[in-house]
Scaffold this motif. Structure first.
Motif, mmCIF file in Angstrom:
data_model
loop_
_atom_site.group_PDB
_atom_site.id
_atom_site.type_symbol
_atom_site.label_atom_id
_atom_site.label_comp_id
_atom_site.label_asym_id
_atom_site.label_seq_id
_atom_site.Cartn_x
_atom_site.Cartn_y
_atom_site.Cartn_z
ATOM 1 N N PRO A 1 0.784 -1.232 0.000
ATOM 2 C CA PRO A 1 0.000 0.000 0.000
ATOM 3 C C PRO A 1 0.816 1.282 0.000
ATOM 4 C CG PRO A 1 -0.055 -1.036 2.153
ATOM 5 C CD PRO A 1 0.602 -2.018 1.237
ATOM 6 N N THR A 2 2.037 1.258 0.530
ATOM 7 C CA THR A 2 2.816 2.491 0.659
ATOM 8 C C THR A 2 3.809 2.639 -0.479
ATOM 9 O OG1 THR A 2 2.633 2.395 3.075
ATOM 10 C CG2 THR A 2 4.363 3.802 2.163
ATOM 11 N N ALA A 3 3.728 3.750 -1.193
ATOM 12 C CA ALA A 3 4.662 4.006 -2.286
ATOM 13 C C ALA A 3 6.095 3.939 -1.775
ATOM 14 C CB ALA A 3 4.385 5.370 -2.912
ATOM 15 N N GLY A 4 6.945 3.322 -2.567
ATOM 16 C CA GLY A 4 8.342 3.156 -2.182
ATOM 17 C C GLY A 4 8.632 1.815 -1.544
ATOM 18 N N ASP A 5 7.596 1.076 -1.141
ATOM 19 C CA ASP A 5 7.808 -0.265 -0.587
ATOM 20 C C ASP A 5 7.923 -1.287 -1.719
ATOM 21 O OD1 ASP A 5 7.778 0.639 1.990
ATOM 22 O OD2 ASP A 5 5.878 -0.302 2.560
ATOM 23 N N ILE B 1 6.518 -9.218 1.844
ATOM 24 C CA ILE B 1 5.144 -8.811 1.577
ATOM 25 C C ILE B 1 4.424 -8.560 2.896
ATOM 26 C CG2 ILE B 1 2.898 -9.580 0.711
ATOM 27 C CD1 ILE B 1 4.364 -11.153 -1.450
ATOM 28 N N HIS B 2 4.622 -9.447 3.853
ATOM 29 C CA HIS B 2 3.932 -9.305 5.131
ATOM 30 C C HIS B 2 4.334 -8.024 5.846
ATOM 31 C CE1 HIS B 2 3.267 -13.499 4.140
ATOM 32 N NE2 HIS B 2 2.353 -13.557 5.077
ATOM 33 N N ASP B 3 5.610 -7.687 5.774
ATOM 34 C CA ASP B 3 6.074 -6.455 6.412
ATOM 35 C C ASP B 3 5.446 -5.235 5.743
ATOM 36 O OD1 ASP B 3 7.425 -4.720 8.045
ATOM 37 O OD2 ASP B 3 9.437 -5.332 7.447
ATOM 38 N N GLY C 1 2.044 -4.816 7.101
ATOM 39 C CA GLY C 1 1.879 -4.688 8.540
ATOM 40 C C GLY C 1 1.423 -5.969 9.209
ATOM 41 N N ILE C 2 1.650 -7.116 8.572
ATOM 42 C CA ILE C 2 1.261 -8.403 9.143
ATOM 43 C C ILE C 2 2.435 -8.942 9.957
ATOM 44 C CG2 ILE C 2 0.551 -10.774 8.651
ATOM 45 C CD1 ILE C 2 -0.637 -9.716 6.009
ATOM 46 N N THR C 3 2.264 -9.055 11.254
ATOM 47 C CA THR C 3 3.368 -9.494 12.115
ATOM 48 C C THR C 3 3.223 -10.930 12.596
ATOM 49 O OG1 THR C 3 2.271 -8.617 14.093
ATOM 50 C CG2 THR C 3 3.782 -7.145 12.915
ATOM 51 N N GLN C 4 2.051 -11.541 12.413
ATOM 52 C CA GLN C 4 1.859 -12.941 12.802
ATOM 53 C C GLN C 4 1.379 -13.731 11.581
ATOM 54 O OE1 GLN C 4 -0.539 -12.139 16.536
ATOM 55 N NE2 GLN C 4 0.864 -13.696 17.313
ATOM 56 N N PRO C 5 2.310 -14.251 10.791
ATOM 57 C CA PRO C 5 1.945 -14.902 9.532
ATOM 58 C C PRO C 5 1.569 -16.367 9.659
ATOM 59 C CG PRO C 5 4.320 -14.798 9.733
ATOM 60 C CD PRO C 5 3.768 -14.104 10.939
ATOM 61 N N THR D 1 -1.669 4.019 -0.412
ATOM 62 C CA THR D 1 -2.932 3.747 -1.082
ATOM 63 C C THR D 1 -3.878 2.991 -0.175
ATOM 64 O OG1 THR D 1 -1.743 3.617 -3.172
ATOM 65 C CG2 THR D 1 -3.958 2.705 -3.132
ATOM 66 N N THR D 2 -3.355 2.075 0.603
ATOM 67 C CA THR D 2 -4.161 1.313 1.543
ATOM 68 C C THR D 2 -3.431 1.304 2.863
ATOM 69 O OG1 THR D 2 -4.892 -0.125 -0.245
ATOM 70 C CG2 THR D 2 -5.300 -0.876 2.001
ATOM 71 N N ALA D 3 -3.896 2.046 3.819
ATOM 72 C CA ALA D 3 -3.207 2.108 5.093
ATOM 73 C C ALA D 3 -3.306 0.772 5.800
ATOM 74 C CB ALA D 3 -3.823 3.196 5.962
ATOM 75 N N PRO D 4 -2.182 0.142 6.150
ATOM 76 C CA PRO D 4 -2.255 -1.135 6.860
ATOM 77 C C PRO D 4 -2.935 -0.960 8.208
ATOM 78 C CG PRO D 4 -0.052 -0.744 5.993
ATOM 79 C CD PRO D 4 -0.820 0.536 5.856
ATOM 80 N N SER D 5 -3.720 -1.955 8.583
ATOM 81 C CA SER D 5 -4.352 -1.939 9.887
ATOM 82 C C SER D 5 -3.296 -2.133 10.963
ATOM 83 C CB SER D 5 -5.385 -3.054 9.960
ATOM 84 O OG SER D 5 -5.820 -3.256 11.280
ATOM 85 N N ALA D 6 -3.581 -1.632 12.145
ATOM 86 C CA ALA D 6 -2.654 -1.851 13.250
ATOM 87 C C ALA D 6 -2.586 -3.316 13.628
ATOM 88 C CB ALA D 6 -3.096 -1.028 14.459
ATOM 89 N N SER D 7 -3.661 -4.048 13.352
ATOM 90 C CA SER D 7 -3.615 -5.491 13.555
ATOM 91 C C SER D 7 -3.011 -6.147 12.339
ATOM 92 C CB SER D 7 -5.030 -6.027 13.813
ATOM 93 O OG SER D 7 -5.832 -5.805 12.679
ATOM 94 N N ASN D 8 -2.909 -7.454 12.366
ATOM 95 C CA ASN D 8 -2.200 -8.168 11.309
ATOM 96 C C ASN D 8 -3.126 -8.459 10.153
ATOM 97 O OD1 ASN D 8 0.094 -8.232 12.947
ATOM 98 N ND2 ASN D 8 -0.782 -9.923 14.079
#
Length: 464
Positions: free
Chosen positions: A161-165, A369-371, A374-378, A405-412
């Protein structure tokens, strides 16, 4: 080498077509009790209870690695107990009590009644009379659809979602050593994983073939001990929409089983070979605990000359990477980040990574991709918690313009995603790559729409 799928995708439709979920035509198992939904309406998931309870595997961390990682040049070649699995690279076995247990656990009223697609003699999908103007089953291979037409499934993950990632990922691993070619062994694992470790301790999301895990479990152990994230890429790399329901279950099951036996973790993610997925396959994957991950850019690295590769010139693939780097540097790439399809398939694909990763790290925030989501528990094993920016590569780059473009949720959470424009080629034991058409741009969502979808998917993905 089996020929490449050649089919140009039509434009995505914006009118949703709701599909009534029917009982599975290929299952003799009685439907389970109706599945519950989350507050968002997305079907709730639960930890796969039908997998065996293996003893903790030897030589594997019990959680995310925090100390120095092993970069030894050799790995043990001992295989998992092959008698407990289908033959490597053969179709996944369906006539087995373990498969029956999974079939009985799924709610088949929540699996759309899409007929399996036809496969040509080379394994490629035939498009037949599918109505792409309505795209009733959100069939990616035909329309690049990533938003299911049923409201109880989340949207596929297809871009950061974040440009540059840059969501670093590799398909078709773990890359097994060859029995008869020492030159090829110079690129087999742990070569790629050691290279990533030597370059900023880089982390990646890895989509594993179950057959390769059974025949080389030490490589899977090395990967998870290095802090990479393991996902499913099926047992034998078929076009999944050509499989019956029970075949889909088997392709998932034996891969999940192999990864769990080898490493002790149960992935929550999978990627369809060739990107070939529709709502029927998505629904089975989701109920088996996995979200679908695609891509928005395609390196076509599998098609370069190499072991099991094709005839696409090195310079062509090289040019794709040049274009992505140039676009980021000149400020034209600011809509969102990217998930670029790459492979650990052979000597050529590993060489391409060795050439380009340092430059990518100077230009993008390279992470798994998970990082980037914002997914910390895959995994379903909750002790595995991954830190944000695990590779330590979120420094300033040539172009610092950032748009989320899509703000990651604070949860995973599982994100909303844009449509890609790419197709895939059939895979075999010798040629198990994914993509075929030139790399292409993703369609971005508006911020408000994408944020809403991301929150919806996030709630669903981690509701249980």
């Amino acid at each position: 080498m089996i020929p490449t799928l050649q089919h140009t995708a039509s434009a995505l439709l914006f009118a949703a077509v709701m599909v009534s979920a029917q009982s599975a035509t290929s299952s003799s198992a009685a439907p389970s009790a109706s599945s519950s939904s989350t507050s968002s309406g997305i079907l709730a998931q639960s930890s796969p209870s039908w997998l065996p309870s293996f003893s903790a595997p030897s030589g594997v961390n019990s959680g995310y690695p925090t100390g120095a990682i092993d970069t030894g040049a050799t790995l043990d070649k001992t295989q998992l107990n092959s008698t407990a699995y289908p033959d490597p690279w053969s179709p996944a076995t369906t006539d087995h009590s373990e498969i029956t247990a999974v079939m009985n656990s799924l709610d088949w009223t929540k699996v759309p009644d899409a007929p399996p697609n036809k496969a040509a003699s080379d394994g490629s999908v035939t498009f037949g009379n599918y109505d792409e103007s309505k795209d009733p089953y959100c069939w990616w291979s035909d329309t690049n659809c990533v938003k299911p037409k049923v409201d109880y499934l989340p949207e596929d993950v297809s871009y950061c979602p974040t440009a540059g990632d840059w969501g670093l990922n590799y398909d078709d691993g773990p890359y097994n050593p060859s029995d008869d070619d020492t030159e090829l062994n110079a690129y087999a694992e742990p070569v790629l994983y050691n290279f990533l470790a030597a370059n900023n301790n880089q982390k990646a999301t890895l989509f594993y073939i179950g057959s390769n895990v059974v025949t080389y479990p030490a490589a899977a152990k090395r990967a998870i001990n290095d802090g990479h994230i393991l996902c499913v890429h099926t047992w034998s790399h078929p076009a999944m929409t050509t499989q019956t329901n029970i075949q889909v279950v088997a392709e998932f099951y034996w891969t999940l089983r192999a990864i769990k036996e080898a490493t002790g973790v149960t992935p929550k993610c999978w990627r369809p070979p060739y990107g070939d997925v529709d709502d029927r396959v998505r629904a089975i994957a989701w109920q088996m605990g996995m979200t679908t991950m695609i891509w928005d850019e395609d390196s076509n690295d599998w098609n370069m000359p190499g072991d099991g590769g094709g005839n696409l010139p090195w310079d062509t693939v090289n040019g794709y990477f040049e274009g992505w780097v140039d676009a980021r540097k000149n400020g034209s790439d600011t809509q969102h980040g990217h998930i670029v399809l790459e492979h650990e398939l052979n000597n050529a694909t590993v060489k391409m990574t060795e050439k380009w990763l340092p430059t990518l790290q100077q230009t993008f925030n390279v992470k798994s991709i998970h990082d980037c989501m914002g997914i910390t528990q895959p995994y379903w094993e909750t002790q595995w918690v991954y830190p944000a920016n695990a590779s330590g590569n979120s420094t300033s780059h040539a172009n610092t313009t950032t748009t989320t473009t899509t703000a990651p949720s604070a949860s995973n959470g599982s994100p909303s995603s844009a449509a890609a424009s790419s197709s895939d080629h059939p895979g075999t034991a010798a040629a198990a790559g994914d993509s075929a058409t030139p790399a292409s741009s993703a369609s971005s969502l508006t911020t408000s729409t994408a944020l809403g979808l991301a929150m919806l998917a996030a709630t669903a993905f981690f509701s249980s």
